[in-house]
Motif scaffolding. Structure first.
Motif, PDB file in Angstrom:
ATOM      1  N   GLN A 391      34.996  29.608 -25.738  1.00 33.19           N
ATOM      2  CA  GLN A 391      35.501  29.743 -27.031  1.00 33.19           C
ATOM      3  C   GLN A 391      34.306  29.480 -27.880  1.00 33.19           C
ATOM      4  O   GLN A 391      33.471  28.491 -27.741  1.00 33.19           O
ATOM      5  CB  GLN A 391      36.700  28.769 -26.991  1.00 33.19           C
ATOM      6  N   SER A 395      36.042  28.278 -34.638  1.00 33.12           N
ATOM      7  CA  SER A 395      36.346  29.593 -35.376  1.00 33.12           C
ATOM      8  C   SER A 395      37.654  29.329 -36.604  1.00 33.12           C
ATOM      9  O   SER A 395      38.030  28.207 -36.618  1.00 33.12           O
ATOM     10  CB  SER A 395      37.243  30.162 -34.114  1.00 33.12           C
ATOM     11  N   ASP A 441      39.254  34.721 -38.149  1.00 32.06           N
ATOM     12  CA  ASP A 441      39.063  35.015 -36.798  1.00 32.06           C
ATOM     13  C   ASP A 441      40.383  35.134 -36.024  1.00 32.06           C
ATOM     14  O   ASP A 441      40.503  36.042 -35.019  1.00 32.06           O
ATOM     15  CB  ASP A 441      38.277  33.864 -36.003  1.00 32.06           C
ATOM     16  N   VAL A 442      40.989  34.328 -36.399  1.00 29.16           N
ATOM     17  CA  VAL A 442      42.524  34.213 -35.726  1.00 29.16           C
ATOM     18  C   VAL A 442      43.942  34.113 -36.841  1.00 29.16           C
ATOM     19  O   VAL A 442      43.887  33.253 -37.621  1.00 29.16           O
ATOM     20  CB  VAL A 442      42.711  33.054 -34.693  1.00 29.16           C
ATOM     21  N   ARG A 463      45.493  42.499 -39.974  1.00 28.83           N
ATOM     22  CA  ARG A 463      44.439  43.582 -39.443  1.00 28.83           C
ATOM     23  C   ARG A 463      43.748  44.643 -40.241  1.00 28.83           C
ATOM     24  O   ARG A 463      42.735  44.794 -40.142  1.00 28.83           O
ATOM     25  CB  ARG A 463      45.262  44.176 -38.049  1.00 28.83           C
ATOM     26  N   ASP A 468      38.799  42.705 -37.117  1.00 28.66           N
ATOM     27  CA  ASP A 468      38.510  41.960 -35.771  1.00 28.66           C
ATOM     28  C   ASP A 468      39.296  40.885 -35.455  1.00 28.66           C
ATOM     29  O   ASP A 468      39.062  40.138 -34.465  1.00 28.66           O
ATOM     30  CB  ASP A 468      36.789  41.948 -35.699  1.00 28.66           C
ATOM     31  N   CYS A 469      40.263  40.446 -36.523  1.00 29.27           N
ATOM     32  CA  CYS A 469      41.076  39.200 -36.271  1.00 29.27           C
ATOM     33  C   CYS A 469      42.069  39.379 -35.003  1.00 29.27           C
ATOM     34  O   CYS A 469      42.656  40.610 -34.929  1.00 29.27           O
ATOM     35  CB  CYS A 469      41.701  38.985 -37.757  1.00 29.27           C
ATOM     36  N   SER A 470      41.854  38.361 -34.257  1.00 30.99           N
ATOM     37  CA  SER A 470      42.907  38.238 -33.207  1.00 30.99           C
ATOM     38  C   SER A 470      44.156  37.856 -33.810  1.00 30.99           C
ATOM     39  O   SER A 470      44.267  37.029 -34.448  1.00 30.99           O
ATOM     40  CB  SER A 470      42.284  37.427 -32.092  1.00 30.99           C
ATOM     41  N   ILE A 472      47.846  35.767 -32.637  1.00 32.59           N
ATOM     42  CA  ILE A 472      48.754  34.908 -31.853  1.00 32.59           C
ATOM     43  C   ILE A 472      50.180  34.989 -32.164  1.00 32.59           C
ATOM     44  O   ILE A 472      50.247  34.450 -33.513  1.00 32.59           O
ATOM     45  CB  ILE A 472      48.235  33.415 -31.649  1.00 32.59           C
ATOM     46  N   THR A 492      47.675  39.891 -29.821  1.00 32.54           N
ATOM     47  CA  THR A 492      46.535  39.833 -28.901  1.00 32.54           C
ATOM     48  C   THR A 492      46.841  38.722 -27.850  1.00 32.54           C
ATOM     49  O   THR A 492      46.717  38.852 -26.465  1.00 32.54           O
ATOM     50  CB  THR A 492      45.300  39.017 -29.668  1.00 32.54           C
ATOM     51  N   VAL A 511      42.414  34.982 -26.496  1.00 28.24           N
ATOM     52  CA  VAL A 511      41.909  35.833 -27.519  1.00 28.24           C
ATOM     53  C   VAL A 511      40.515  35.605 -27.653  1.00 28.24           C
ATOM     54  O   VAL A 511      39.759  36.609 -27.927  1.00 28.24           O
ATOM     55  CB  VAL A 511      42.554  34.762 -28.908  1.00 28.24           C
TER      56      VAL A 511
END
Length: 513
Positions: A391, A395, A441-442, A463, A468-470, A472, A492, A511
């Motif tokens: 990881q 992030s 990032d997330v 998005r 490229d953002c994940s 959850i 994701t 992720v």
């Protein structure tokens, strides 16, 4: 055999005085319709009904159903749901046959509007469901109080140990006991919510063992603590074609009855076997010859006399004390089975228990795929994701959570893993943070934010801004089926509330792997 011959002029004169809707059609086009049919459709246009296409009037599916099963000289009776233009749909019983309309072949259909009766039936079913929930409430409340008592007691003991800084060896035991009680409380809540919110759906192939075991906890509580529950359904029996919600309701009704019949304890058994009906057996049951799945539901309770058993499936017939039963539980069981085209038998004797045999139609295919395959795959990945996945050390994560305790737990877990967390408490704040962010990032957010599905809208907007953002996405008991499925396809990684820190850690591994 020759077809019945109808004279158009005489037929029109007779149908004009009928209280039922009369329809003559050919190739999906209306040749004749009486005023009652026009009234059913609320047809107020200047153009006559003659010449109109059935599919355009009330949908392709019911129009097709009117024709596909009708053979020469054979009457077909079926229940249809007819969509009408800009107004509520109606339910009708349609009786169709092939005829000679003058000198040309056509179809005669007589429609009986049963909308009121259908709505009344739905009301009774909902009342029966509420009654079942009412009977479960006391037993569930008792179980939940026990769980909260365990958690509260352990937390008090934990507080005393921490304040005196003594006997730290007992802390693990307190945590273990509290976690187990919390898990039981979560399971009970999910079972009840799934049962209450599941509407009547369409029948389809079902894994019977999974369907029954998914409500094991509710069945156990319905029968009571003194009753032993036994479920014996072997794999490989084939998939019956039914609606899971109606099956659950039927089993719960029988479990409640069984619990009342065994106040001092006993055994409640659900098992299944497959049987090929020969011609004689099929004739006795009114079924078609061939393979059927038989679900047996039995108890060792007080049973019924022969006179009572003969009327057990009739509406408002109850063997319970006055005021303690609606008399609709077994009626729901019977109607559920008959709607499937199956059969149900009852065997009972005083002091020797009661047994039901439910004949369920089997699917013609063994390759049925559940609709929730994607959701299951995501959840399995969360549960089994690699523990050693790499990881990034720092992030950028946007955390959207309205509940303070849940937000603090998630933020603390993310920060301890070295991530930079921006916490927001509302959808409006999340949109503002998204607009000012230079990198993300997330995104971690509920599927439903502020009691709406706007968590999905936020995820889609994220998005678009950061491809490229994940994502959850967190599901909860308030999510409806449409939002849950959409979230599964978009996420994701998917979490379900309430979740533990290790669940979130596994989601992060998915992720960043």
């Amino acid at each position: 055999m020759s077809l019945p011959k109808l004279d158009p002029a005489q037929y029109a004169e007779t149908a004009a005085f009928s209280l039922q809707a009369h329809l003559i059609h050919q190739g999906g086009r209306i040749l004749f319709a009486n005023n009652q049919f026009a009234n059913q459709l609320c047809w107020t246009e200047d153009a006559p009904l003659e010449g109109q296409m059935l599919g355009e009037l009330f949908g392709i599916e019911p129009a097709t159903a009117l024709l596909e099963h009708v053979a020469d000289n054979k009457q077909v009776v079926q229940e249809l749901r007819i969509e009408r233009r800009n107004i509520l749909p109606i339910r009708v019983i349609a009786q169709s046959r092939k005829v000679l309309w003058g000198d040309q072949e056509a179809y005669e259909t007589i429609l009986l509007d049963i909308t009121r009766e259908h709505n009344a039936e739905s009301t009774l079913e909902n009342a029966e469901k509420l009654k079942a929930i009412g009977q479960l409430t006391g037993r569930v409340a008792h179980d939940i109080n026990n769980m909260w008592g365990v958690i509260g007691g352990n937390l008090e003991l934990l507080e005393s140990k921490l304040s005196t800084r003594s006997d730290f060896a007992d802390l693990e035991r307190y945590f273990t006991s509290s976690t187990a009680a919390l898990g039981r409380g979560v399971a009970v809540t999910r079972e009840i919510l799934a049962y209450v919110r599941r509407p009547r759906g369409e029948a389809g192939p079902v894994d019977l063992a999974d369907a029954v075991n998914n409500i094991r906890g509710m069945l156990d509580r319905a029968t009571g603590n003194s009753v032993e529950l036994s479920i014996r359904i072997e794999p490989g029996l084939g998939e019956p074609v039914l609606d899971v919600g109606e099956l659950e309701q039927a089993l719960l009704n029988m479990a409640l009855n069984a619990g009342d019949a065994m106040p001092e304890g006993g055994k409640f058994t659900i098992e299944a076997h497959r049987r090929d009906l020969d011609d004689d057996a099929a004739e006795q049951t009114g079924l078609t010859a061939g393979p059927w799945l038989i679900l047996s539901v039995s108890d060792t309770g007080s049973g019924m006399s022969e006179a009572v058993a003969q009327h057990a499936f009739e509406p408002f017939v109850s063997t319970k004390e006055n005021g303690s039963g609606s008399g609709l539980g077994l009626t729901q069981v019977r109607d559920f089975i008959y709607r499937l085209g199956g059969h149900v038998t009852l065997r009972s004797r005083p002091d020797q228990g009661t047994a039901f045999l439910l004949y369920l139609p089997l699917s013609k295919t063994t390759d049925y795929l559940a609709e929730n395959t994607a959701a299951v795959a995501v959840e399995e990945a969360i549960a089994t994701g690699p523990a050693d996945a790499d990881q990034p050390s720092r992030s950028s994560i946007l955390l959207v959570e309205t509940d303070r305790s849940s937000r603090l737990l998630a933020a603390m877990t993310l920060q301890r893993q070295g991530h930079q967390v921006t916490e927001v408490t509302s959808l409006e704040n999340a949109k503002a943070a998204l607009e000012t962010a230079t990198n993300l990032d997330v995104l971690m957010t509920d599927i439903s934010v502020e009691a709406s599905g706007d968590g999905l809208t936020l995820a889609e907007a994220t998005r678009q801004r950061f491809p490229d953002c994940s994502l959850i996405l967190v599901g909860g008991p308030s999510d409806d089926e449409e939002h849950r499925k959409a979230g599964t396809q978009l996420a994701t990684a998917l979490l379900r509330k309430p979740f533990h820190r290790q669940d979130l850690a596994q989601a992060l591994r998915i992720v960043f792997r």
